[in-house]
Design a protein around this motif. Structure first.
Motif, PDB file in Angstrom:
ATOM      1  N   VAL A 136     -58.156  25.737  81.649  1.00 45.68           N
ATOM      2  CA  VAL A 136     -57.290  26.240  82.713  1.00 45.68           C
ATOM      3  C   VAL A 136     -56.100  26.965  82.082  1.00 45.68           C
ATOM      4  CG1 VAL A 136     -55.839  25.602  84.679  1.00 45.68           C
ATOM      5  CG2 VAL A 136     -57.988  24.377  84.259  1.00 45.68           C
ATOM      6  N   THR A 138     -52.528  28.066  81.070  1.00 47.81           N
ATOM      7  CA  THR A 138     -51.340  27.221  81.079  1.00 47.81           C
ATOM      8  C   THR A 138     -50.320  27.657  82.119  1.00 47.81           C
ATOM      9  OG1 THR A 138     -50.379  28.562  79.306  1.00 47.81           O
ATOM     10  CG2 THR A 138     -51.609  26.602  78.664  1.00 47.81           C
ATOM     11  N   VAL A 140     -51.034  28.414  85.073  1.00 47.19           N
ATOM     12  CA  VAL A 140     -51.441  27.709  86.285  1.00 47.19           C
ATOM     13  C   VAL A 140     -50.870  26.299  86.270  1.00 47.19           C
ATOM     14  CG1 VAL A 140     -53.417  26.840  87.597  1.00 47.19           C
ATOM     15  CG2 VAL A 140     -53.526  29.099  86.519  1.00 47.19           C
ATOM     16  N   TYR A 141     -50.919  25.652  85.108  1.00 50.76           N
ATOM     17  CA  TYR A 141     -50.302  24.329  84.987  1.00 50.76           C
ATOM     18  C   TYR A 141     -48.801  24.409  85.289  1.00 50.76           C
ATOM     19  CZ  TYR A 141     -54.378  22.083  82.828  1.00 50.76           C
ATOM     20  OH  TYR A 141     -55.610  21.540  82.588  1.00 50.76           O
ATOM     21  N   TYR A 143     -47.114  26.561  87.231  1.00 54.62           N
ATOM     22  CA  TYR A 143     -46.854  26.708  88.667  1.00 54.62           C
ATOM     23  C   TYR A 143     -47.247  25.449  89.434  1.00 54.62           C
ATOM     24  CZ  TYR A 143     -45.499  31.595  88.478  1.00 54.62           C
ATOM     25  OH  TYR A 143     -44.815  32.756  88.235  1.00 54.62           O
ATOM     26  N   PHE A 144     -48.277  24.761  88.975  1.00 53.40           N
ATOM     27  CA  PHE A 144     -48.648  23.488  89.598  1.00 53.40           C
ATOM     28  C   PHE A 144     -47.518  22.475  89.456  1.00 53.40           C
ATOM     29  CE2 PHE A 144     -50.581  19.239  89.201  1.00 53.40           C
ATOM     30  CZ  PHE A 144     -51.189  19.141  90.453  1.00 53.40           C
TER      31      PHE A 144
END
Length: 321
Positions: A136, A138, A140-141, A143-144
């Motif tokens: 995935v 990073t 994206v991590y 913003y998560f």
């Protein structure tokens, strides 16, 4: 009786094989040389602007080494400018410790389950699914952590978080590096001979006793390497901390400030490099050259961690025959 001559040559024509082996040797040597030269190039590209190795002014000609390493303030754009790397190192270690607190126990327990408790069919399904986490992006991590994890943690009674904070960034980073810990540790545990397990079972040990008392100690070198590599990955992570942790360099002056550091915005070395690289600072200025000095410190930290990993592997590696 055979009519073949006694001095028949059984070696065959090795001319073409020798040529092929020479080509393979050359290709492998070039690949190894490219890796080494790339590392040397990275070191020179960082050390050049930092020390002024290739002419011109270097960062450490404008800022003393003691100020850079010992100052507790980092303010490259606001006068009076201060270039202390200590707050950035603290922010990096703070988030790394938080990530390690999540990844190391969960990764090790996951590896024990996959190696000792899960059936081969279940392992074949779960391990690839777990390793998907490593693929995935990073960002994206990041913003998560910013959009989902921070609001959830902020809703917990007794926890007051800012929009950017070290806690959510470290938790999500820990989730990101779990596959690295679990995959390498599980491979090391699977390499432990079944004879050791069977001997322990023969002495009346339970599966839990075998897993924790035989398999884990026997795979200690691989497990330690997975821990060090995961920590190195956390130290060098960029996008998660840029998006979720903020860009406020802090250095605690008391134990209370240290405990509250997880709930506040912080800045790591990678985040500072991004900030300096994307700012309006003119090239060749002291503030611009500071990003190379910070990068050099980051390189040294990751290099030390990898050397520690190699030492642990040699120290605790088990040879099974």
């Amino acid at each position: 009786m055979s009519n073949e001559p006694a001095d028949m040559d059984l070696t065959g024509d090795r001319g073409s094989q020798t040529v092929r082996e020479g080509i393979y040797h050359l290709v492998f040597f070039i690949c190894a040389a490219v890796s080494v030269l790339t590392t040397i190039g990275i070191v020179l590209s960082l050390a050049g602007p930092a020390f002024g190795l290739f002419g011109g002014s270097g960062f450490f000609q404008d800022v003393s080494l003691s100020e850079f390493l010992l100052s507790t303030d980092f303010s490259p754009a606001i006068k009076p400018t201060v270039f202390g790397v200590l707050p950035l190192v603290f922010g990096t270690l703070l988030i790394t410790v938080g990530a390690a607190a999540v990844a190391l126990p969960f990764g090790l327990l996951t590896a024990i389950y996959l190696s000792e408790y899960a059936s081969s069919r279940r392992r074949a399904v779960l391990k690839p699914l777990l390793e998907v986490l490593a693929g995935v992006p990073t960002v994206v991590y990041g913003y998560f952590a910013l959009v989902y994890v921070t609001p959830i943690l902020d809703a917990v009674p007794g926890i007051e978080l800012g929009t950017f904070n070290a806690l959510s960034a470290s938790l999500v980073m820990g989730i990101m590096i779990i596959p690295m810990v679990s995959s390498i540790s599980e491979d090391s545990m699977s390499a432990v001979p079944d004879s050791l397990r069977n001997a322990s079972y023969g002495l009346g040990s339970t599966k839990f006793d075998v897993s924790t008392g035989v398999v884990v100690p026997s795979a200690a070198s691989g497990i330690a390497s997975s821990f060090i590599l995961a920590i190195s990955r956390a130290v060098g992570e960029t996008m998660i901390v840029v998006v979720a942790a903020g860009q406020t360099a802090r250095f605690p002056g008391s134990a209370t400030e240290l405990l509250n550091s997880f709930f506040q915005s912080t800045q790591t070395m990678t985040s500072a490099i991004v900030q300096l690289g994307l700012s309006d600072l003119a090239g060749g200025t002291t503030a611009y050259r500071a990003l190379f000095a910070i990068g050099l410190v980051l390189f040294v930290m990751t290099l030390v961690l990898n050397l520690v990993s190699d030492v642990l592997v040699r120290r605790y590696q088990e040879d099974y025959e």
